[in-house]
Design a protein around this motif. Sequence first.
Motif, mmCIF file in Angstrom:
data_model
loop_
_atom_site.group_PDB
_atom_site.id
_atom_site.type_symbol
_atom_site.label_atom_id
_atom_site.label_comp_id
_atom_site.label_asym_id
_atom_site.label_seq_id
_atom_site.Cartn_x
_atom_site.Cartn_y
_atom_site.Cartn_z
ATOM 1 N N LEU A 150 -2.379 -44.215 102.464
ATOM 2 C CA LEU A 150 -1.458 -42.878 102.926
ATOM 3 C C LEU A 150 -2.333 -42.434 104.321
ATOM 4 O O LEU A 150 -1.628 -41.409 104.590
ATOM 5 C CB LEU A 150 -2.033 -41.953 101.842
ATOM 6 C CG LEU A 150 -1.371 -41.991 100.557
ATOM 7 C CD1 LEU A 150 -1.542 -40.928 99.446
ATOM 8 C CD2 LEU A 150 0.209 -42.390 100.471
ATOM 9 N N LEU A 151 -3.039 -43.188 104.690
ATOM 10 C CA LEU A 151 -3.832 -42.486 105.849
ATOM 11 C C LEU A 151 -3.476 -43.141 107.302
ATOM 12 O O LEU A 151 -2.925 -44.253 107.197
ATOM 13 C CB LEU A 151 -5.280 -42.848 105.667
ATOM 14 C CG LEU A 151 -6.025 -42.196 104.560
ATOM 15 C CD1 LEU A 151 -7.599 -42.520 104.498
ATOM 16 C CD2 LEU A 151 -5.974 -40.488 104.376
ATOM 17 N N ASP A 152 -3.733 -42.613 108.427
ATOM 18 C CA ASP A 152 -3.729 -42.959 109.630
ATOM 19 C C ASP A 152 -2.460 -43.777 110.306
ATOM 20 O O ASP A 152 -2.362 -44.524 111.241
ATOM 21 C CB ASP A 152 -4.728 -43.968 109.723
ATOM 22 C CG ASP A 152 -6.171 -43.276 109.347
ATOM 23 O OD1 ASP A 152 -6.137 -42.180 109.974
ATOM 24 O OD2 ASP A 152 -7.041 -43.974 108.902
ATOM 25 N N ARG A 153 -1.115 -43.653 109.468
ATOM 26 C CA ARG A 153 -0.198 -44.215 109.837
ATOM 27 C C ARG A 153 1.115 -43.094 109.655
ATOM 28 O O ARG A 153 1.136 -42.541 108.557
ATOM 29 C CB ARG A 153 0.232 -45.430 109.096
ATOM 30 C CG ARG A 153 0.603 -45.373 107.598
ATOM 31 C CD ARG A 153 0.503 -46.680 106.761
ATOM 32 N NE ARG A 153 -0.680 -47.376 106.800
ATOM 33 C CZ ARG A 153 -1.009 -48.483 106.105
ATOM 34 N NH1 ARG A 153 -0.107 -49.077 105.885
ATOM 35 N NH2 ARG A 153 -2.219 -48.776 106.171
ATOM 36 N N PRO A 154 1.769 -42.795 110.529
ATOM 37 C CA PRO A 154 2.781 -41.551 110.352
ATOM 38 C C PRO A 154 3.873 -41.947 109.631
ATOM 39 O O PRO A 154 4.190 -43.352 109.478
ATOM 40 C CB PRO A 154 3.270 -41.522 111.823
ATOM 41 C CG PRO A 154 2.316 -42.447 112.848
ATOM 42 C CD PRO A 154 1.599 -43.403 112.049
ATOM 43 N N THR A 155 4.248 -41.180 108.698
ATOM 44 C CA THR A 155 5.469 -41.344 107.791
ATOM 45 C C THR A 155 6.399 -40.347 108.434
ATOM 46 O O THR A 155 6.326 -39.117 108.771
ATOM 47 C CB THR A 155 5.284 -40.721 106.398
ATOM 48 O OG1 THR A 155 4.707 -39.503 106.373
ATOM 49 C CG2 THR A 155 3.882 -41.941 105.884
ATOM 50 N N ALA A 156 7.883 -40.739 108.658
ATOM 51 C CA ALA A 156 8.944 -40.046 109.023
ATOM 52 C C ALA A 156 9.788 -39.564 107.965
ATOM 53 O O ALA A 156 9.973 -40.164 106.917
ATOM 54 C CB ALA A 156 9.795 -40.892 109.843
ATOM 55 N N ASN A 157 10.409 -38.281 108.121
ATOM 56 C CA ASN A 157 11.335 -37.824 107.135
ATOM 57 C C ASN A 157 12.443 -37.093 107.952
ATOM 58 O O ASN A 157 12.203 -36.544 108.922
ATOM 59 C CB ASN A 157 10.690 -36.871 106.218
ATOM 60 C CG ASN A 157 11.584 -36.186 105.171
ATOM 61 O OD1 ASN A 157 12.149 -34.985 105.393
ATOM 62 N ND2 ASN A 157 11.799 -36.875 104.135
ATOM 63 N N ALA A 158 13.760 -36.974 107.525
ATOM 64 C CA ALA A 158 14.732 -36.502 108.139
ATOM 65 C C ALA A 158 15.543 -35.795 106.945
ATOM 66 O O ALA A 158 15.888 -36.352 106.013
ATOM 67 C CB ALA A 158 15.492 -37.246 109.111
ATOM 68 N N PHE A 159 16.065 -34.435 107.534
ATOM 69 C CA PHE A 159 17.039 -33.958 106.600
ATOM 70 C C PHE A 159 17.842 -32.837 107.239
ATOM 71 O O PHE A 159 17.368 -32.665 108.474
ATOM 72 C CB PHE A 159 16.356 -33.296 105.280
ATOM 73 C CG PHE A 159 15.507 -32.011 105.636
ATOM 74 C CD1 PHE A 159 15.846 -30.629 105.401
ATOM 75 C CD2 PHE A 159 14.332 -32.235 106.315
ATOM 76 C CE1 PHE A 159 15.046 -29.486 105.646
ATOM 77 C CE2 PHE A 159 13.195 -31.082 106.431
ATOM 78 C CZ PHE A 159 13.881 -29.871 106.471
ATOM 79 N N ALA A 160 18.970 -32.295 106.753
ATOM 80 C CA ALA A 160 19.770 -31.467 107.464
ATOM 81 C C ALA A 160 19.729 -30.263 106.797
ATOM 82 O O ALA A 160 19.645 -30.231 105.392
ATOM 83 C CB ALA A 160 21.088 -32.099 107.609
ATOM 84 N N TRP A 161 19.621 -28.952 107.505
ATOM 85 C CA TRP A 161 19.629 -27.747 106.754
ATOM 86 C C TRP A 161 20.582 -26.686 107.675
ATOM 87 O O TRP A 161 20.277 -26.750 109.016
ATOM 88 C CB TRP A 161 18.202 -27.221 106.581
ATOM 89 C CG TRP A 161 18.195 -25.874 105.977
ATOM 90 C CD1 TRP A 161 18.785 -25.526 104.852
ATOM 91 C CD2 TRP A 161 17.611 -24.781 106.655
ATOM 92 N NE1 TRP A 161 18.224 -24.280 104.433
ATOM 93 C CE2 TRP A 161 17.668 -23.629 105.823
ATOM 94 C CE3 TRP A 161 17.106 -24.302 107.797
ATOM 95 C CZ2 TRP A 161 17.159 -22.288 105.996
ATOM 96 C CZ3 TRP A 161 16.919 -23.108 108.159
ATOM 97 C CH2 TRP A 161 16.977 -22.158 107.111
ATOM 98 N N GLN A 162 21.543 -26.201 107.188
ATOM 99 C CA GLN A 162 22.328 -24.989 107.912
ATOM 100 C C GLN A 162 22.857 -25.747 109.505
ATOM 101 O O GLN A 162 22.984 -24.952 110.438
ATOM 102 C CB GLN A 162 21.687 -23.977 108.166
ATOM 103 C CG GLN A 162 21.501 -23.153 106.867
ATOM 104 C CD GLN A 162 20.700 -21.618 107.069
ATOM 105 O OE1 GLN A 162 20.246 -21.244 108.149
ATOM 106 N NE2 GLN A 162 20.724 -20.749 106.174
ATOM 107 N N GLY A 163 23.201 -26.915 109.273
ATOM 108 C CA GLY A 163 24.038 -27.542 110.305
ATOM 109 C C GLY A 163 22.765 -27.933 111.494
ATOM 110 O O GLY A 163 23.320 -28.666 112.604
ATOM 111 N N THR A 164 21.834 -28.000 111.351
ATOM 112 C CA THR A 164 20.636 -28.547 112.017
ATOM 113 C C THR A 164 20.046 -29.762 111.445
ATOM 114 O O THR A 164 19.460 -29.626 110.238
ATOM 115 C CB THR A 164 19.882 -27.341 112.254
ATOM 116 O OG1 THR A 164 20.279 -26.457 113.155
ATOM 117 C CG2 THR A 164 18.601 -28.112 113.456
#
Length: 261
Positions: A150-164
């Motif tokens: 769980l360390l030292d490596r970036p984890t990415a996430n994406a989601f939309a909310w109210q059109g953004t």
Amino acid sequence: MTSGNLLTDHPALYEARFPDAERLAARWAEDCLRRHGAGPRVLDMGCGTGRDAAGLHAAGRTVTGADLSEAMLTHARAHHPGPQYVRADLHGFDLGPFDAVVCLDSSLLYCHTNDQLDGFLASCHRALSPGGLLVAEMRNGAYFLGRTDLLDRPTANAFAWQGTSYRSTTTLTVDRTAQLLRRTRVWTTDDGSEPVTQHSAWRLLFPHELRHFLTAHGFDVLELHDGPGPRTEPPWRAGESPGRTTDADRLHLVARRPHTH
């Protein structure tokens, strides 16, 4: 880059990023309260957006939700009515009496120092009526002994909310000297806003260490295990019994203020 806490400042965005349509955390907490015969008065300490407090209210509890963030409390009053919501600092508070204190989603780990943890547990003991319960759910410091997945490596996430569209990149690092798990999260959006960098940290508490603190503050530890719980994989399901190990990445605690203290 600017600095801030995008999710704490925008509670509706927090709920969009971390949906809990099944009210799993509240249902798990209610199961703990019911199994150990807790009375109806519950304090949800670090209640955040109020979802868990409202879930416990829906289960028939008389709930007070407490948080330090005025933005979170305003959102909770508007969107999760039923509980009473008050501003309080988990490092030291004077509320009560209650039959149970619930502290979910690693809120307890915002006690970064021993003095802060002492303040929290002393406040809980004072807030609880004799026989009252402390129910908490958090990260497990022991998981990071020799594990770096769980360390030292970036984890990415994406989601939309109210059109953004929102994108986050999260990096976790261990600060061994401070015994903290530090999180750096960079937010970007597709609306032209400047990126926001958010810094936060949790105390890395080990199971025996936590048990020692609880005993020193007059609590009897009834359960301390790594799952199943609302944020384990797989998640807790109604009717499942508490585990017996403390090896995985979450800790689940039930402790009692004895009648004799």
